[in-house]
Write an enzyme that holds these catalytic residues in place. Sequence first.
Site, mmCIF file in Angstrom:
data_model
loop_
_atom_site.group_PDB
_atom_site.id
_atom_site.type_symbol
_atom_site.label_atom_id
_atom_site.label_comp_id
_atom_site.label_asym_id
_atom_site.label_seq_id
_atom_site.Cartn_x
_atom_site.Cartn_y
_atom_site.Cartn_z
ATOM 1 N N ALA A 107 -18.624 0.502 -4.030
ATOM 2 C CA ALA A 107 -19.379 0.113 -4.570
ATOM 3 C C ALA A 107 -19.464 -2.115 -4.457
ATOM 4 C CB ALA A 107 -19.806 -0.227 -5.856
ATOM 5 N N HIS A 108 -18.188 -2.434 -4.208
ATOM 6 C CA HIS A 108 -17.534 -3.705 -4.504
ATOM 7 C C HIS A 108 -17.606 -4.565 -3.502
ATOM 8 C CE1 HIS A 108 -13.195 -4.418 -4.515
ATOM 9 N NE2 HIS A 108 -13.836 -2.926 -4.099
ATOM 10 N N CYS A 126 -2.223 -10.054 0.087
ATOM 11 C CA CYS A 126 -1.739 -7.960 -0.876
ATOM 12 C C CYS A 126 -2.713 -7.581 -1.734
ATOM 13 C CB CYS A 126 -0.496 -7.981 -0.475
ATOM 14 S SG CYS A 126 0.583 -8.688 -1.497
ATOM 15 N N GLY A 146 -13.734 3.149 -2.370
ATOM 16 C CA GLY A 146 -13.049 3.251 -1.356
ATOM 17 C C GLY A 146 -12.342 3.804 -1.077
ATOM 18 N N ASN A 153 -12.272 -5.097 8.228
ATOM 19 C CA ASN A 153 -12.230 -6.051 7.029
ATOM 20 C C ASN A 153 -11.793 -7.569 7.347
ATOM 21 O OD1 ASN A 153 -10.260 -4.238 6.906
ATOM 22 N ND2 ASN A 153 -8.610 -5.811 5.361
HETATM 23 N N1 PLP Z 1 -11.236 -0.244 3.073
HETATM 24 C C1 PLP Z 1 -11.964 -1.458 3.786
HETATM 25 C C2 PLP Z 1 -11.792 -1.807 4.596
HETATM 26 C C3 PLP Z 1 -11.185 -2.375 2.426
HETATM 27 O O1 PLP Z 1 -11.576 -3.544 3.135
HETATM 28 C C4 PLP Z 1 -11.228 -1.849 1.056
HETATM 29 C C5 PLP Z 1 -11.477 -2.461 0.427
HETATM 30 O O2 PLP Z 1 -10.356 -4.153 0.577
HETATM 31 C C6 PLP Z 1 -11.369 -0.779 0.679
HETATM 32 C C7 PLP Z 1 -11.428 0.264 1.933
HETATM 33 C C8 PLP Z 1 -10.817 0.242 0.004
HETATM 34 O O3 PLP Z 1 -11.938 -0.132 -1.271
HETATM 35 P P1 PLP Z 1 -11.651 -0.217 -2.622
HETATM 36 O O4 PLP Z 1 -11.118 -1.223 -3.390
HETATM 37 O O5 PLP Z 1 -12.641 0.485 -3.287
HETATM 38 O O6 PLP Z 1 -10.664 1.068 -3.140
#
Ligand code: PLP
Length: 380
Positions: A199-200, A322, A68, A150
């Site tokens: 994906a995760h 974090c 992401g 999140n």
């Molecule tokens: N965006 C949001 C809202 C997230 O919760 C996260 C992961 O914590 C990310 C982006 C980052 O994704 P990734 O861990 O696949 O880089």
Amino acid sequence: MIYADYNATAPLRPEAREAMLAAMQADANPSSVHGPGRGARKLIETARGQVATAIGARAQDVVFTSGGTEASALALMGITAQLDGKCTFLISAIEHEAVVKNAGHAGVAVETAYVTTQGVLDLDWLRDRLARWDVARDGLPVLAIMLANNETGVIQPVAEAAAMVREAGGLTHCDGVQGLAKTQVNVGLLGVDYLALSAHKVGGPAGCGALWLRSGAPLKPVLFGGGQERSLRSGTENLIGIAGFGAAAEAGVRDMAKLQGLSTARDAMEARLKSEAGVTVFGEGAERLAQTSNFAIAGFAAETQVMAMDLGGVAISSGAACSSGKVKRSLILSAMGVDDGLAQSAIRTSYGWNTDLSDFDRTADAWLEAARRTVLKENA
Ligand code: PLP
């Protein structure tokens, strides 16, 4: 152990594990023209189709990335490069650092788009800001608004915001990482130009994600090399991860109704915590993901709660853990106007595909027991 930290990482789905084990047999580079290479390519294109279907998109508009974070970096840096820096980012005050920090490094002006006390993008603020837009001074407006937060699970008015931005001639990037397979995601209905996925968060492996972009949306690559992924993301594809992502996205969307059904048990848990301990639930008045709950009681430090819950057999996060695992001030709760003292006590519980309904009661039992031993005793 009860796992209540799905918004950090969802456990691997059996469908993803199976697809990844099958992909491990491929033993070839998907760009190779020989039979094994073509076999590997087929697995990638199957996964691309699965991810595209999960978001109502065309397969050819999905670009696989390392997660992401990279998907948002590609969108924000790639837009800036294509527009020659002639844009201003409007970044919602509750965006993930993957968006905030990449926007900050893009080298263009960044403004904060405000949210309400419920943690919802303030559409009145956006309307007013766009009405005062001066293209000669500000360039193109580029809004970044996430699908669901999140920390609080609050779902954002993405379609309404994207329509306003489109009307003003601008572009919208949506971080859909926490929304996929938890709430409906259809790129056509959302009307956004870019959508980042990971994906995760859906039961696939970490280290894999995707950027969907509307056909014709401006984007220059930020990585250069072998020209994979329509030259938008060079580098040999993470075949195993991508296969797992496709399977997880498909299974997640298939099972979404079940996940959404968790809201009854989640609401009952919150009602109990409110009546027995007087907790504050953040974003409660807004539309939220069914599986997320973020709450606090003053004077009970988040770090203490996370440790006490761990000992009590429940894995949770503080609202704003974090990467080092340390608890820091939640910028999201600050943006919602929550006072620092209460924000420092905020914890997040989040559930998912392998959650049993009894997990909510057991979370509440463990939390109330820890609270009674400490903060509730002091207050009594
Ligand atoms: N965006 C949001 C809202 C997230 O919760 C996260 C992961 O914590 C990310 C982006 C980052 O994704 P990734 O861990 O696949 O880089």
